[in-house]
Design an enzyme around this catalytic site. Structure first.
Site, mmCIF file in Angstrom:
data_model
loop_
_atom_site.group_PDB
_atom_site.id
_atom_site.type_symbol
_atom_site.label_atom_id
_atom_site.label_comp_id
_atom_site.label_asym_id
_atom_site.label_seq_id
_atom_site.Cartn_x
_atom_site.Cartn_y
_atom_site.Cartn_z
ATOM 1 N N SER A 14 0.837 -1.195 0.000
ATOM 2 C CA SER A 14 0.000 0.000 0.000
ATOM 3 C C SER A 14 0.880 1.256 0.000
ATOM 4 C CB SER A 14 -0.968 -0.053 1.190
ATOM 5 O OG SER A 14 -1.964 0.937 1.109
ATOM 6 N N ASP A 74 -9.085 -4.318 -6.076
ATOM 7 C CA ASP A 74 -8.464 -3.452 -5.067
ATOM 8 C C ASP A 74 -8.428 -2.013 -5.595
ATOM 9 O OD1 ASP A 74 -6.835 -2.050 -3.324
ATOM 10 O OD2 ASP A 74 -5.291 -3.585 -3.216
ATOM 11 N N HIS A 99 -8.342 -4.944 -0.598
ATOM 12 C CA HIS A 99 -7.044 -4.371 -0.233
ATOM 13 C C HIS A 99 -6.449 -5.049 1.000
ATOM 14 C CE1 HIS A 99 -3.866 -1.451 -0.488
ATOM 15 N NE2 HIS A 99 -4.096 -0.998 0.731
#
Length: 218
Positions: free
Chosen positions: A120, A186, A198
């Site tokens: 991320s 995602d 995610h």
């Protein structure tokens, strides 16, 4: 050249901000992993947004899986020291810390095979290191030209730059030694809107997939 790379760094930050507006990453407790002196392999991993200090859930699973795939070789791990907060300009701070550590390892443990990884916002940290060769927008510690002699592989998960068409696999320098994974739907790394996706990198088996790819390069 400097202006172009500065724009790229700002673009990565903007991608993180846009993606993160769609979700809040769950906070998951994970211990800080400590590398022994000059291990055979070392993973430098940047955790995701709002995770507590350490490797994070995805990073921890990735390192554990990699350790099971490299025979008797030792695997150290370094957790990138940065806020991983909703102040996404701190991506540059993470990139500086990661790059400083990578360069320390290059200088002091030249025989250690280095692996870079992030999840991320942490993937954006690795993007900056891999894509920006000059200082700019708060990034002050670019990797030296000989870094590819030491960095064997890169693995990122839920990478915001993939959403804007710049996955690490497209890098002319790192593409062949990179794996850039995005779970279907995602919103951080694709045009999807499946927010729970995610958080699915460990149960989906993608951390194992990445570990298998990386082990093949070590």
């Amino acid at each position: 050249m400097i202006d172009l790379d500065t724009r790229r760094l700002k673009g990565l930050v903007a991608a993180v901000v846009t993606a993160a507006a769609m979700l809040v990453a769950p906070a998951v407790t994970a211990p800080v992993a400590a590398a022994q002196d000059c291990p055979d392999i070392e993973v430098t991993f940047a955790r995701g947004t709002d995770e507590p200090p350490g490797l994070g859930r995805v990073g921890g699973a990735f390192v554990d899986s990699l350790r099971g795939r490299v025979g008797g070789r030792s695997v150290g791990a370094y957790a990138v020291n940065y806020p991983a907060s909703f102040d996404f300009l701190q991506v540059a701070a993470g990139a500086n810390d990661a790059s400083d550590h990578i360069q320390y390892m290059m200088n002091n443990c030249p025989n250690t095979r280095l692996v870079l990884g992030g999840y991320s916002q942490g993937a954006a940290v690795i993007d900056v290191i891999a894509a920006v060769p000059v200082p700019g927008a708060g990034f002050t510690a670019p990797l030296p030209p000989n870094a590819p002699d030491h960095v064997a592989a890169i693995a990122v998960f839920g990478n915001p730059s993939a959403k804007i068409g710049l996955p690490l696999t497209s890098s002319p320098v790192w593409g062949g030694r990179s794996i850039d994974l995005c779970t279907p739907g995602d919103p951080v790394c694709s045009g999807g809107n499946d927010v729970p996706a995610h958080s699915n990198y460990v149960p989906s088996g993608m951390t194992d997939q990445a570990a298998g790819f990386v082990a093949g390069l070590l």
